[in-house]
Design a protein around this motif. Structure first.
Motif, PDB file in Angstrom:
ATOM      1  N   GLY A  63       1.049  -1.148   0.152  1.00 19.94           N
ATOM      2  CA  GLY A  63      -0.061   0.145   0.374  1.00 19.94           C
ATOM      3  C   GLY A  63       0.488   1.310  -0.237  1.00 19.94           C
ATOM      4  O   GLY A  63       0.282   2.090   0.076  1.00 19.94           O
ATOM      5  N   PHE A  64       1.998   1.546   0.319  1.00 15.68           N
ATOM      6  CA  PHE A  64       2.617   2.279   0.401  1.00 15.68           C
ATOM      7  C   PHE A  64       2.939   3.208  -1.571  1.00 15.68           C
ATOM      8  O   PHE A  64       3.606   4.537  -1.036  1.00 15.68           O
ATOM      9  CB  PHE A  64       3.951   2.213   0.887  1.00 15.68           C
ATOM     10  CG  PHE A  64       3.686   2.335   2.298  1.00 15.68           C
ATOM     11  CD1 PHE A  64       3.931   3.800   3.210  1.00 15.68           C
ATOM     12  CD2 PHE A  64       3.500   1.567   2.728  1.00 15.68           C
ATOM     13  CE1 PHE A  64       4.405   3.520   4.731  1.00 15.68           C
ATOM     14  CE2 PHE A  64       3.089   1.337   4.937  1.00 15.68           C
ATOM     15  CZ  PHE A  64       3.648   2.868   5.556  1.00 15.68           C
ATOM     16  N   ASP A  65       3.055   2.468  -2.147  1.00 12.58           N
ATOM     17  CA  ASP A  65       3.327   2.927  -3.343  1.00 12.58           C
ATOM     18  C   ASP A  65       2.099   3.771  -4.119  1.00 12.58           C
ATOM     19  O   ASP A  65       2.191   5.207  -3.950  1.00 12.58           O
ATOM     20  CB  ASP A  65       3.498   2.190  -4.786  1.00 12.58           C
ATOM     21  CG  ASP A  65       4.743   1.383  -4.766  1.00 12.58           C
ATOM     22  OD1 ASP A  65       5.772   2.481  -3.973  1.00 12.58           O
ATOM     23  OD2 ASP A  65       4.999   0.132  -4.603  1.00 12.58           O
ATOM     24  N   PRO A  66       0.792   3.374  -3.113  1.00 10.71           N
ATOM     25  CA  PRO A  66       0.075   4.262  -3.587  1.00 10.71           C
ATOM     26  C   PRO A  66      -0.163   4.651  -2.751  1.00 10.71           C
ATOM     27  O   PRO A  66      -0.845   6.109  -3.047  1.00 10.71           O
ATOM     28  CB  PRO A  66      -1.693   3.433  -3.722  1.00 10.71           C
ATOM     29  CG  PRO A  66      -1.231   2.196  -3.101  1.00 10.71           C
ATOM     30  CD  PRO A  66       0.136   2.012  -3.556  1.00 10.71           C
ATOM     31  N   TRP A  67       0.276   5.255  -1.584  1.00 13.83           N
ATOM     32  CA  TRP A  67       0.165   5.961  -0.188  1.00 13.83           C
ATOM     33  C   TRP A  67       1.420   7.296  -0.780  1.00 13.83           C
ATOM     34  O   TRP A  67       0.990   8.029  -0.946  1.00 13.83           O
ATOM     35  CB  TRP A  67       0.828   5.757   0.831  1.00 13.83           C
ATOM     36  CG  TRP A  67       0.962   6.235   1.724  1.00 13.83           C
ATOM     37  CD1 TRP A  67       2.255   6.908   2.256  1.00 13.83           C
ATOM     38  CD2 TRP A  67       0.643   8.211   2.440  1.00 13.83           C
ATOM     39  NE1 TRP A  67       3.190   7.540   2.765  1.00 13.83           N
ATOM     40  CE2 TRP A  67       1.511   8.980   2.802  1.00 13.83           C
ATOM     41  CE3 TRP A  67      -0.656   8.507   1.886  1.00 13.83           C
ATOM     42  CZ2 TRP A  67       0.903   9.926   3.190  1.00 13.83           C
ATOM     43  CZ3 TRP A  67      -0.820   9.826   2.528  1.00 13.83           C
ATOM     44  CH2 TRP A  67       0.182  10.057   3.122  1.00 13.83           C
ATOM     45  N   MET A  68       2.652   6.900  -0.917  1.00 15.18           N
ATOM     46  CA  MET A  68       3.204   7.699  -2.022  1.00 15.18           C
ATOM     47  C   MET A  68       2.739   8.564  -2.673  1.00 15.18           C
ATOM     48  O   MET A  68       3.308   9.522  -2.848  1.00 15.18           O
ATOM     49  CB  MET A  68       4.523   7.018  -1.640  1.00 15.18           C
ATOM     50  CG  MET A  68       5.185   7.026  -0.640  1.00 15.18           C
ATOM     51  SD  MET A  68       5.349   7.533   0.654  1.00 15.18           S
ATOM     52  CE  MET A  68       6.372   8.949   0.511  1.00 15.18           C
ATOM     53  N   ASN A  69       2.083   8.178  -3.877  1.00 19.35           N
ATOM     54  CA  ASN A  69       1.693   8.581  -4.858  1.00 19.35           C
ATOM     55  C   ASN A  69       0.531   9.246  -5.189  1.00 19.35           C
ATOM     56  O   ASN A  69       0.774  10.800  -5.293  1.00 19.35           O
ATOM     57  CB  ASN A  69       0.924   7.614  -6.085  1.00 19.35           C
ATOM     58  CG  ASN A  69       2.398   7.381  -6.804  1.00 19.35           C
ATOM     59  OD1 ASN A  69       3.050   7.227  -6.601  1.00 19.35           O
ATOM     60  ND2 ASN A  69       2.089   5.615  -7.024  1.00 19.35           N
ATOM     61  N   TRP A  70      -0.392   9.273  -3.962  1.00 21.42           N
ATOM     62  CA  TRP A  70      -1.084  10.170  -3.363  1.00 21.42           C
ATOM     63  C   TRP A  70      -0.174  11.247  -3.167  1.00 21.42           C
ATOM     64  O   TRP A  70      -0.969  12.616  -3.218  1.00 21.42           O
ATOM     65  CB  TRP A  70      -2.134   9.797  -2.394  1.00 21.42           C
ATOM     66  CG  TRP A  70      -3.381  10.476  -1.881  1.00 21.42           C
ATOM     67  CD1 TRP A  70      -4.856  10.570  -2.512  1.00 21.42           C
ATOM     68  CD2 TRP A  70      -2.924  11.507  -0.683  1.00 21.42           C
ATOM     69  NE1 TRP A  70      -5.048  11.200  -1.443  1.00 21.42           N
ATOM     70  CE2 TRP A  70      -4.825  11.852  -1.168  1.00 21.42           C
ATOM     71  CE3 TRP A  70      -2.741  11.517  -0.225  1.00 21.42           C
ATOM     72  CZ2 TRP A  70      -5.259  12.653   0.096  1.00 21.42           C
ATOM     73  CZ3 TRP A  70      -2.512  12.364   0.735  1.00 21.42           C
ATOM     74  CH2 TRP A  70      -4.257  13.452   0.894  1.00 21.42           C
ATOM     75  N   LEU A  71       0.766  11.037  -1.535  1.00 16.18           N
ATOM     76  CA  LEU A  71       0.822  12.511  -1.048  1.00 16.18           C
ATOM     77  C   LEU A  71       1.913  13.251  -2.506  1.00 16.18           C
ATOM     78  O   LEU A  71       1.689  14.866  -2.309  1.00 16.18           O
ATOM     79  CB  LEU A  71       2.006  11.253  -0.523  1.00 16.18           C
ATOM     80  CG  LEU A  71       2.798  12.887   0.449  1.00 16.18           C
ATOM     81  CD1 LEU A  71       1.979  13.066   1.781  1.00 16.18           C
ATOM     82  CD2 LEU A  71       3.836  11.839   1.390  1.00 16.18           C
ATOM     83  N   GLU A  72       2.487  12.646  -3.422  1.00 21.69           N
ATOM     84  CA  GLU A  72       3.264  13.302  -3.929  1.00 21.69           C
ATOM     85  C   GLU A  72       1.944  14.459  -5.240  1.00 21.69           C
ATOM     86  O   GLU A  72       2.175  15.606  -5.420  1.00 21.69           O
ATOM     87  CB  GLU A  72       4.189  12.230  -5.608  1.00 21.69           C
ATOM     88  CG  GLU A  72       4.597  13.129  -5.854  1.00 21.69           C
ATOM     89  CD  GLU A  72       5.715  11.967  -6.642  1.00 21.69           C
ATOM     90  OE1 GLU A  72       6.222  12.873  -7.585  1.00 21.69           O
ATOM     91  OE2 GLU A  72       5.533  10.958  -7.019  1.00 21.69           O
ATOM     92  N   ARG A  73       1.094  13.880  -5.195  1.00 21.91           N
ATOM     93  CA  ARG A  73      -0.114  14.133  -6.503  1.00 21.91           C
ATOM     94  C   ARG A  73      -0.716  15.616  -5.475  1.00 21.91           C
ATOM     95  O   ARG A  73      -0.832  17.093  -5.325  1.00 21.91           O
ATOM     96  CB  ARG A  73      -1.037  13.518  -6.486  1.00 21.91           C
ATOM     97  CG  ARG A  73      -1.116  12.763  -7.955  1.00 21.91           C
ATOM     98  CD  ARG A  73      -1.827  12.091  -9.182  1.00 21.91           C
ATOM     99  NE  ARG A  73      -3.505  11.581  -7.903  1.00 21.91           N
ATOM    100  CZ  ARG A  73      -2.720   9.875  -7.613  1.00 21.91           C
ATOM    101  NH1 ARG A  73      -2.224   9.352  -7.485  1.00 21.91           N
ATOM    102  NH2 ARG A  73      -4.085   9.739  -6.091  1.00 21.91           N
ATOM    103  N   ARG A  74      -0.705  15.267  -4.207  1.00 20.17           N
ATOM    104  CA  ARG A  74      -1.523  16.548  -3.634  1.00 20.17           C
ATOM    105  C   ARG A  74      -0.202  17.562  -2.967  1.00 20.17           C
ATOM    106  O   ARG A  74      -0.393  18.461  -3.060  1.00 20.17           O
ATOM    107  CB  ARG A  74      -2.490  16.277  -1.747  1.00 20.17           C
ATOM    108  CG  ARG A  74      -3.197  14.859  -2.218  1.00 20.17           C
ATOM    109  CD  ARG A  74      -4.145  15.798  -2.552  1.00 20.17           C
ATOM    110  NE  ARG A  74      -4.856  17.474  -1.922  1.00 20.17           N
ATOM    111  CZ  ARG A  74      -5.859  16.936  -1.044  1.00 20.17           C
ATOM    112  NH1 ARG A  74      -6.447  15.930  -0.734  1.00 20.17           N
ATOM    113  NH2 ARG A  74      -5.631  18.333  -0.201  1.00 20.17           N
ATOM    114  N   ALA A  75       0.780  17.191  -2.300  1.00 23.13           N
ATOM    115  CA  ALA A  75       1.415  17.943  -1.786  1.00 23.13           C
ATOM    116  C   ALA A  75       1.819  19.027  -4.037  1.00 23.13           C
ATOM    117  O   ALA A  75       2.138  20.244  -3.615  1.00 23.13           O
ATOM    118  CB  ALA A  75       3.267  17.829  -2.010  1.00 23.13           C
TER     119      ALA A  75
END
Lengths: 229, 102
Positions: free
Chosen positions: A202-214
């Motif tokens: 689950g950390f790949d989708p989480w890090m992608n989500w975080l990158e997009r939001r940032a």
């Protein structure tokens, strides 16, 4: 008998400071996330895993709240990003003044990401605006699937739910589909990511989500700066 | 126990408003609490009573009453009114309303 009609938010002083903090975070394009969960949900481990995967050049920082000890800050500092412990000495939540006092100098230096790990509690932190962009609720598979129903306030106010410790699923009678259904019954729009800090699931989708939001927050700050020039 | 902080904020607001109405004594304060506000009503009442005594809101003439208006499916948490009686020259019973500047 005289009745004076008043419309005053009880936490208006906190809200005033939170608004000031939010304005500062908007100006610097800093994405601020307020992590809320029960004690033992895995908030610190989740942040450790997140910091471990962040590119080293990322301008990120963490404030972490606990009633006592510097333990969480000591854990989180191992990843090379600035970390400050807020010891609340009994208070069951962080408030906006505590956060502002601990992050103001960081904001002047410029930050892309600010992680706020709240005190372990699903009730009290819900009431306090910290100037964050969004609340993230962390629920673990070692808890009950009905937590969203028992503590609807935080699930309603969170934009993202992390269902953590999914590596435990073969060993515990936790039905993730029921937990997700319960969370969505309280907040149909809540985004959900299932993670394990042990397997990194689950950390790949989480890090992608975080990158997009940032990136979105940074772009909004640039647009704002251009408009006010 | 953030109810203690909430009780303290409510009483601070009552204290400020009492200063604007010299000679009067606060008798009741109204509070709206939403279902999602994360406030335990019983705990809040307990904290309110304890603090009201400490802050001398409760006197031989009576205690300061907390009236809670519970709102389902809301995260509201706000003071809605404060009632006073005239400590020095009691007025005939009745209700006058003025908007407080807060």
């Amino acid at each position: 008998m005289n009745r004076v009609t008043i419309e005053k938010k009880v936490l208006s002083e906190n809200d005033r400071i939170a608004a000031r903090l939010r304005e500062a975070l908007t100006g610097t394009g800093t994405l601020a996330l307020n992590f809320i969960g029960s004690p033992g949900a895995g908030k610190t481990a989740f942040l450790e895993k997140t910091l471990e995967r962040l590119p080293v050049h990322t301008r990120a920082a963490v404030v972490t709240g606990d009633l006592q000890t510097e333990n969480d800050a000591i854990r989180l500092r191992r990843y090379g990003f600035p970390v400050r412990q807020i010891t609340t000495v009994g208070a069951c939540h962080l408030d906006a003044r505590m956060v502002e006092d601990h992050v103001s100098d960081w904001l002047q230096e410029g930050l892309e990401l600010l992680f706020i790990e709240n005190v372990g509690n699903l009730v009290c932190p819900t009431s306090y605006d910290l100037g964050e962009d969004l609340k993230v609720v962390i629920l673990s598979c070692a808890e009950g699937e009905d937590k969203p129903l028992k503590y609807p306030g935080i699930f309603r106010k969170s934009e993202l739910m992390i269902l953590n410790k999914i590596d435990l699923l073969p060993h515990v009678p936790f039905r993730p589909e029921l937990a997700l259904e319960n969370a969505r019954s309280i907040n149909p729009d809540i985004a959900i990511i299932q993670t394990s800090c042990i397997t990194s699931a689950g950390f790949d989708p989480w890090m992608n989500w975080l990158e997009r939001r940032a990136a979105r927050k940074k772009a909004a700050a640039s647009t704002l700066a251009a408009a006010t020039r | 126990m953030h109810e203690m902080g909430i009780a303290s904020s409510v009483l601070e607001a009552v204290h400020q408003e009492t200063h604007r109405t010299p000679g009067c004594r606060a008798t009741k304060v109204g509070l709206r609490i939403g279902e999602y506000a994360g406030v335990d009503q019983e705990s809040l009442r307990f904290c309110f009573e304890v603090l009201a005594k400490e802050m001398n809101f409760s006197t031989a003439r009576g205690s300061l009453e907390l009236e809670i208006d519970y709102r389902p499916a809301s995260d509201d948490l706000a003071i809605s009114f404060i009632e006073f009686d005239d400590a020095e020259e009691p007025e005939p019973s009745g209700t006058s309303v003025r908007k407080a500047e807060v």
